[in-house]
Write an enzyme that holds these catalytic residues in place. Sequence first.
Site, PDB file in Angstrom:
ATOM      1  N   ASP A  44      50.088  14.752  69.234  1.00 11.77           N
ATOM      2  CA  ASP A  44      49.945  14.797  67.778  1.00 11.77           C
ATOM      3  C   ASP A  44      50.784  13.688  67.163  1.00 11.77           C
ATOM      4  O   ASP A  44      51.761  13.219  67.771  1.00 11.77           O
ATOM      5  CB  ASP A  44      50.399  16.158  67.217  1.00 11.77           C
ATOM      6  CG  ASP A  44      49.693  16.503  65.907  1.00 11.77           C
ATOM      7  OD1 ASP A  44      48.909  17.469  65.900  1.00 11.77           O
ATOM      8  OD2 ASP A  44      49.895  15.787  64.904  1.00 11.77           O
ATOM      9  N   ASP A  66      48.777   8.496  67.890  1.00 12.34           N
ATOM     10  CA  ASP A  66      47.986   8.141  66.716  1.00 12.34           C
ATOM     11  C   ASP A  66      46.578   7.891  67.229  1.00 12.34           C
ATOM     12  O   ASP A  66      46.317   6.880  67.891  1.00 12.34           O
ATOM     13  CB  ASP A  66      48.550   6.886  66.050  1.00 12.34           C
ATOM     14  CG  ASP A  66      47.742   6.478  64.822  1.00 12.34           C
ATOM     15  OD1 ASP A  66      46.616   7.005  64.625  1.00 12.34           O
ATOM     16  OD2 ASP A  66      48.225   5.623  64.057  1.00 12.34           O
ATOM     17  N   VAL A  67      45.661   8.802  66.952  1.00  9.70           N
ATOM     18  CA  VAL A  67      44.319   8.735  67.563  1.00  9.70           C
ATOM     19  C   VAL A  67      43.535   7.486  67.155  1.00  9.70           C
ATOM     20  O   VAL A  67      42.558   7.119  67.814  1.00  9.70           O
ATOM     21  CB  VAL A  67      43.457   9.981  67.227  1.00  9.70           C
ATOM     22  CG1 VAL A  67      44.047  11.236  67.841  1.00  9.70           C
ATOM     23  CG2 VAL A  67      43.249  10.137  65.726  1.00  9.70           C
ATOM     24  N   TYR A 158      33.798  13.468  55.454  1.00  6.90           N
ATOM     25  CA  TYR A 158      33.996  14.481  56.491  1.00  6.90           C
ATOM     26  C   TYR A 158      32.667  14.829  57.168  1.00  6.90           C
ATOM     27  O   TYR A 158      32.563  14.847  58.403  1.00  6.90           O
ATOM     28  CB  TYR A 158      34.624  15.738  55.871  1.00  6.90           C
ATOM     29  CG  TYR A 158      35.004  16.801  56.870  1.00  6.90           C
ATOM     30  CD1 TYR A 158      36.172  16.688  57.624  1.00  6.90           C
ATOM     31  CD2 TYR A 158      34.205  17.930  57.073  1.00  6.90           C
ATOM     32  CE1 TYR A 158      36.528  17.664  58.546  1.00  6.90           C
ATOM     33  CE2 TYR A 158      34.549  18.907  57.983  1.00  6.90           C
ATOM     34  CZ  TYR A 158      35.718  18.777  58.721  1.00  6.90           C
ATOM     35  OH  TYR A 158      36.062  19.741  59.630  1.00  6.90           O
ATOM     36  N   LYS A 162      31.726  14.099  61.100  1.00  5.74           N
ATOM     37  CA  LYS A 162      31.449  15.198  62.038  1.00  5.74           C
ATOM     38  C   LYS A 162      30.020  15.117  62.595  1.00  5.74           C
ATOM     39  O   LYS A 162      29.774  15.476  63.748  1.00  5.74           O
ATOM     40  CB  LYS A 162      31.695  16.544  61.357  1.00  5.74           C
ATOM     41  CG  LYS A 162      33.177  16.800  61.037  1.00  5.74           C
ATOM     42  CD  LYS A 162      34.048  16.760  62.292  1.00  5.74           C
ATOM     43  CE  LYS A 162      35.477  17.188  62.033  1.00  5.74           C
ATOM     44  NZ  LYS A 162      36.318  17.124  63.254  1.00  5.74           N
ATOM     45  N   VAL A 193      37.771  27.696  59.513  1.00  6.22           N
ATOM     46  CA  VAL A 193      38.754  28.355  60.374  1.00  6.22           C
ATOM     47  C   VAL A 193      40.074  28.463  59.606  1.00  6.22           C
ATOM     48  O   VAL A 193      40.416  27.574  58.817  1.00  6.22           O
ATOM     49  CB  VAL A 193      38.960  27.544  61.676  1.00  6.22           C
ATOM     50  CG1 VAL A 193      39.988  28.208  62.573  1.00  6.22           C
ATOM     51  CG2 VAL A 193      37.636  27.390  62.418  1.00  6.22           C
ATOM     52  N   THR A 195      43.195  27.626  59.144  1.00  5.29           N
ATOM     53  CA  THR A 195      44.180  26.632  59.582  1.00  5.29           C
ATOM     54  C   THR A 195      44.870  26.020  58.372  1.00  5.29           C
ATOM     55  O   THR A 195      44.402  26.150  57.241  1.00  5.29           O
ATOM     56  CB  THR A 195      43.495  25.479  60.356  1.00  5.29           C
ATOM     57  OG1 THR A 195      42.595  24.804  59.463  1.00  5.29           O
ATOM     58  CG2 THR A 195      42.716  25.988  61.558  1.00  5.29           C
TER      59      THR A 195
END
Lengths: 256, 250
Positions: A44, A66-67, A158, A162, A193, A195
Amino acid sequence: MNGVDGSTGRLAGKVAIVTGGASGIGRATWRRFLSEGARVLVADRDPSIESEVAAAGSDGAFASLDVRDAESWAALVATSKHRFGRLDVLVNCAGILREGTVEDTSLAEWREVIQVNLTGTFLGCQAAASLMRAGGGGSIVNLSSVSGLKGDAGLVAYDASKGAVAALTRDVALYFARRGEAIRCNSVHPNVVATNMVTGFFKTAKLQKLEQWMESQPSGRMIEPEEIAAAILFLASDESRYVNGSEFVVDCGATA
Amino acid sequence: MAGRLKGKIAFVTGGASGLGAACAARFLAEGAVVTIADLAIEGTSAGGPGSLHRRHFDVTDEAAWEAALAETVREFGRLDILVNAAGISLDGDDLEHCTPEIWNRTIAVNLDGVFLGCKHGVRTMKAFGGGSIINFASILAKVGDGGSIAYTASKGGVRLLTRSTAVYCNRNRLGIRCNAVCPGYFETPMLTNYFATQPAATKQNLIAAQPSGRLGQPKELAGLLVYLASDESHSCNGADFVVDGGFTAA
């Protein structure tokens, strides 16, 4: 089931990387993976989870990631090799959610979402390939969303990110299959979800308030992160070895 | 790893062979009490002690559904899992040659049979506050193959029947879930029988068309069925789950 290292559980002997591991689905996933006998690298950008990972025992380790950065990915995969000797499972969980319609989303906001959710997933699949191949195969699980299957009218970046993750997943699945390699790739599509990402979003959302959203849902509830972790566990394990390029919807019937 | 269905009561149609049999075997291994219901079974040993029960069963017979599920509840106390795996694929099922007999028989078993299962499964399970219904669709519920018109129509119907059932259960707060599985090409008696009617190259061509380069083994579907039958998939409802080695990703 017993792993080569004597561990037991549905992921016995496997080594996994879980991105976005500091919270939400990522956190529920690495905790479940550890309980199923895997060794896990929890990745993360946010290091706040490091002590929790350390407290979970020596089968888990935290690594900064860092993705959006290919070098950061290369370092992470090298850590998996150095620390655990292999890589069997990659869960691309890291993601962000920003409100914005097609008319009011700035290019900077668009790019921020696309870079984390889509480019980050692409870089993960790319970076994991060689170490998975060296170990004889693996399973990649990409987190998409029901927003990758239908529109929301106010989450343009978003939704696009996705939807693209699902398409990317099919491409990756076929790429490895046609090369005769046992690396599988599937996407998971949760509805809302419980979160931090979601509760934070609803605090400022203009699109809809959480209460309105709940009332509009046939199930009348949010999904718990642990439920998504159970679906990810199935896809990560050998039980799903003939499942490839599939969309795994967990949405309480929302898109039925 | 066993015990993921411990104490659950399951009813599996088409359980005598192929994917249904692999499902029943795995459910038993996971601790469920399983009734396999199949036209190929003679007589019935349903009821009494033990975990495996067998029953002669015709999925197109509504009275048989009512009687079998009532007996299941009487003998085992409840019904938690219903797997509608019974299905047929008949010779001569292409568009220009499919006779009314082939069409009607295929729709009767594959679609009417699943409808009756959902209807009486829901009526039975709702008294216990929930349950999981798993319907066998196929990848032919998503794509055509040009040679199985009635089969493809029946499986497309199963996919949407599943969604309608899921929405019905949600709307009425029944706690029952209903999902579809969409297997690709698995090494089953159904597929072996099909190959027997075709030129020798058919099997090799079909295998060559698989991205995985092989057919699925029935036990490779069983893991998904355990997941969908268990409480772990509590939030899966009205979805279809493809297990095809990547065939429909292309």
